[in-house]
Scaffold this active site. Structure first.
Site, PDB file in Angstrom:
ATOM      1  N   ARG B 122       0.841  -1.202   0.000  1.00  0.00           N
ATOM      2  CA  ARG B 122       0.000   0.000   0.000  1.00  0.00           C
ATOM      3  C   ARG B 122       0.877   1.254   0.000  1.00  0.00           C
ATOM      4  O   ARG B 122       0.851   2.048   0.941  1.00  0.00           O
ATOM      5  CB  ARG B 122      -0.949  -0.038   1.189  1.00  0.00           C
ATOM      6  N   GLN B 127      -1.461   3.119  -5.471  1.00  0.00           N
ATOM      7  CA  GLN B 127      -2.865   3.430  -5.130  1.00  0.00           C
ATOM      8  C   GLN B 127      -3.821   3.153  -6.281  1.00  0.00           C
ATOM      9  O   GLN B 127      -4.956   2.737  -6.072  1.00  0.00           O
ATOM     10  CB  GLN B 127      -2.993   4.900  -4.719  1.00  0.00           C
ATOM     11  N   ASP B 130      -5.110  -0.405  -6.335  1.00  0.00           N
ATOM     12  CA  ASP B 130      -5.568  -0.915  -5.037  1.00  0.00           C
ATOM     13  C   ASP B 130      -7.019  -1.399  -5.109  1.00  0.00           C
ATOM     14  O   ASP B 130      -7.959  -0.636  -4.916  1.00  0.00           O
ATOM     15  CB  ASP B 130      -5.398   0.194  -3.988  1.00  0.00           C
ATOM     16  N   SER B 133      -9.168  -0.925  -1.865  1.00  0.00           N
ATOM     17  CA  SER B 133      -9.754   0.409  -1.711  1.00  0.00           C
ATOM     18  C   SER B 133     -10.918   0.627  -2.667  1.00  0.00           C
ATOM     19  O   SER B 133     -11.966   1.131  -2.267  1.00  0.00           O
ATOM     20  CB  SER B 133      -8.694   1.495  -1.968  1.00  0.00           C
ATOM     21  N   TYR B 226      -3.898  -0.067   9.138  1.00  0.00           N
ATOM     22  CA  TYR B 226      -4.954  -0.839   9.798  1.00  0.00           C
ATOM     23  C   TYR B 226      -4.867  -0.659  11.307  1.00  0.00           C
ATOM     24  O   TYR B 226      -3.867  -0.179  11.834  1.00  0.00           O
ATOM     25  CB  TYR B 226      -4.817  -2.323   9.461  1.00  0.00           C
TER      26      TYR B 226
END
Lengths: 376, 376
Positions: B122, B127, B130, B133, B226
């Site tokens: 990540r 991005q 991803d 996401s 996280y």
């Protein structure tokens, strides 16, 4: 002895609303009325008996009706329920006299004074009693939510690291109270919204909500804020022009209704065939048969990839707030009839007279009297 | 001869997405790759074969796999599908290696070069690839829509002639990508929104969306963006404090997940018992067993009047746009591996190396190798 206002549990299939709300109990108390509630009357609306603070809970409908001076209902009572009503008592509700002439005859025979909320004249003083408007607002909101839930597409524009998702296009046909709420809700969710109504006067309202008004060059302003019926030639032109716009829609919400008549069929199969796969139709006119010829009232079908959802009694799905608004409408209607703790309606008042259906063994509304008893 | 990128129809139960989209076909074409699509691959997403302009439609999965140099998938292929893959070909998808170790062993045995999109590090450069996401954004949006659809209450404030309906209160637990989209969508719909996350760094994000951050005095910032797991004492304090807030909610959306572990149980039965009748819980963590102890993954239950909805594979319900975003993620991952019309991955690149699962008959990810083959 105070007036007893009684609220039974609704018995019609699928009906979750209840004709009472806690703030209304307090206000009726101040007017000298006592509220009796059948136990479980609010359970389908997720409202336990304890949510009706100040009401006396009664164990059964039969017991409730025996004590009632005034009965408040959402839907028209069944013949069995009318049987239980106390001779000479008062009934207020959405009685749908055109759908239930046999029940009107029974109310007359039982010497019930009945008021149909839908018959209240649509004058500004009576706006706060307008159950058609309050429930249509709920239905329009919910139609947009159902459209978003059934669509395989996002309503809002979404910008991500991987690129941008364009907003959905929502088209709304029929810009009454329901249509306006559907426009507002779809706009809130970020959709691009277009709307059409035969009444060109709605254009400004549509635009004020940030939506685009679809111009077809056909107008049909009617009496009482409703649309008149179009001629066949006008209908064909309307359908052909509309079909071009509808072909671009991700969600189509139709709300076109003519009171007391079947819903106009403005979305023929050919229009649906022109829609994209995965497009959604929410036919809010399903109670009157629907605006789409393929609509099956109460069902969700898929036709060539187009999802056609035709829910019945939509306000009932938002039962807490639909009940709250309905109960407030009833309170506003009932308030002028309660004077110094007594039931004393002024039958010369145009609002009260307009809603009056049966009284002293007679049917008071002439067109309904003709429907029930035949022309004389 | 150009590289053949093949997209089969997904076979996992309930999966409606497809790992391709029309704009991606054109972009792959410019990179020298030809897209092959199994007929009907998009049908569950309401995308007919004709929606995949530029792709060659292939009649069956078996035929597709025979020709494929690179296979793009949404979910991990089944053992039967792996059997059909061409020895030495490349597979890219959300392969869920921890759930399917036997499939990883089969990919290794078949000498497949496989990349798991969830294992991409990540970092900011990645991005745009991803999938966690992009799919979580869809799920968060949809959670708010499902909440509005199941609730017997209006989300927005509604002012009518008969009075004002107060807006609903929506509480969101877990402020990751899904939680943020749920907040934004509930706010768009006019609800009053409060949100909680053990990572206090999310407070500013919550507030920037117009929602209130619930402060409990417990923080648990973890690695990789996280949350870490809480201690038992912290969990009890968290539950007790949260329960007081949750008692006021009309809709509760929970999105708390710890990667590779069962979802934390932060909503015990006692918390649900404190909620109002007609309140709705959308448990987005249902795939990992759910955040609520009463949750039944894949089902909708009612407990003491509280509606607990625990949908699985939520992105699949918004299949058109979920597929579009997923396909764009794949394109962004695949692009650096295609040079001058040839497949030429740089295995020293941290993004490519991070996603690499099996290659040349070996399992390349050490923790997954240990899971499949045991520690050495």
């Amino acid at each position: 002895m105070s007036i007893k206002v009684a609220v039974p549990k609704e018995t019609a299939e699928g009906e979750r609303r209840v004709a009472m709300e806690s703030s209304v109990i307090a206000k009726l108390g101040k007017l000298g009325a006592e509220v009796l509630l059948e136990t479980g009357a609010g359970s389908a609306a997720h409202l336990p008996d304890s949510a009706f603070n100040g009401a006396s809970i009664v164990a059964s409908a039969a017991e409730l009706y025996q004590q009632a001076d005034i009965v408040l209902k959402v839907q028209a009572p069944s013949l069995a329920e009318i049987e239980q009503l106390k001779e000479g008592s008062v009934l207020i509700g959405s009685l749908q006299p055109y759908q239930h002439p046999e029940r009107i005859a029974a109310l007359k025979a039982k010497n019930i004074t009945s008021f149909a909320m839908e018959l209240i004249p649509r004058i500004s003083r009576a706006q706060s009693m307008d159950v058609l408007s309050s429930q249509a607002a709920i239905a329009g909101y919910k139609a947009a939510i159902m459209g978003a839930d059934l669509a395989p597409r996002f309503f809002p524009m979404l910008t991500t690291a991987a690129g941008t998702i364009r907003p959905s296009k929502v088209i709304i046909i029929g810009v009454g109270v329901a249509g306006l709420q559907a426009i507002a809700t779809a706009r809130r969710l970020g959709a691009v919204v277009e709307a059409y109504d035969v009444r060109s006067a709605t254009k400004e309202q549509v635009q004020s909500l940030g939506a685009k008004f679809i111009e077809l060059g056909i107008t049909a302003e009617g009496a009482g804020g409703y649309a008149r019926e179009l001629t066949d030639a006008e209908k064909q032109q309307q359908q052909a022009e509309l079909a071009k716009h509808i072909a671009t829609a991700d969600v189509l919400i139709t709300t076109a209704a003519v009171p007391g008549r079947p819903s106009p069929k403005i979305i023929p199969e050919t229009t649906v065939d022109g829609m994209k796969s995965g497009a959604v139709i929410i036919d809010l006119a399903a109670e009157g048969g629907g605006n789409c010829t393929l609509t099956q009232p109460g069902k969700t079908i898929v036709h060539n990839g187009v999802i056609i959802h035709a829910p019945l009694n939509v306000p009932s799905q938002v039962a807490v707030h639909a009940s709250e608004m309905y109960a407030k409408n009833l309170l506003n209607f009932l308030t002028p009839m309660l004077k110094d703790g007594a039931y004393a309606p002024d039958f010369s008042d145009e609002v009260i007279a307009g809603a009056l259906l049966t009284h002293e063994g007679k049917i008071m509304n002439e067109s309904i009297r003709q429907l029930v008893e035949g022309a004389e």
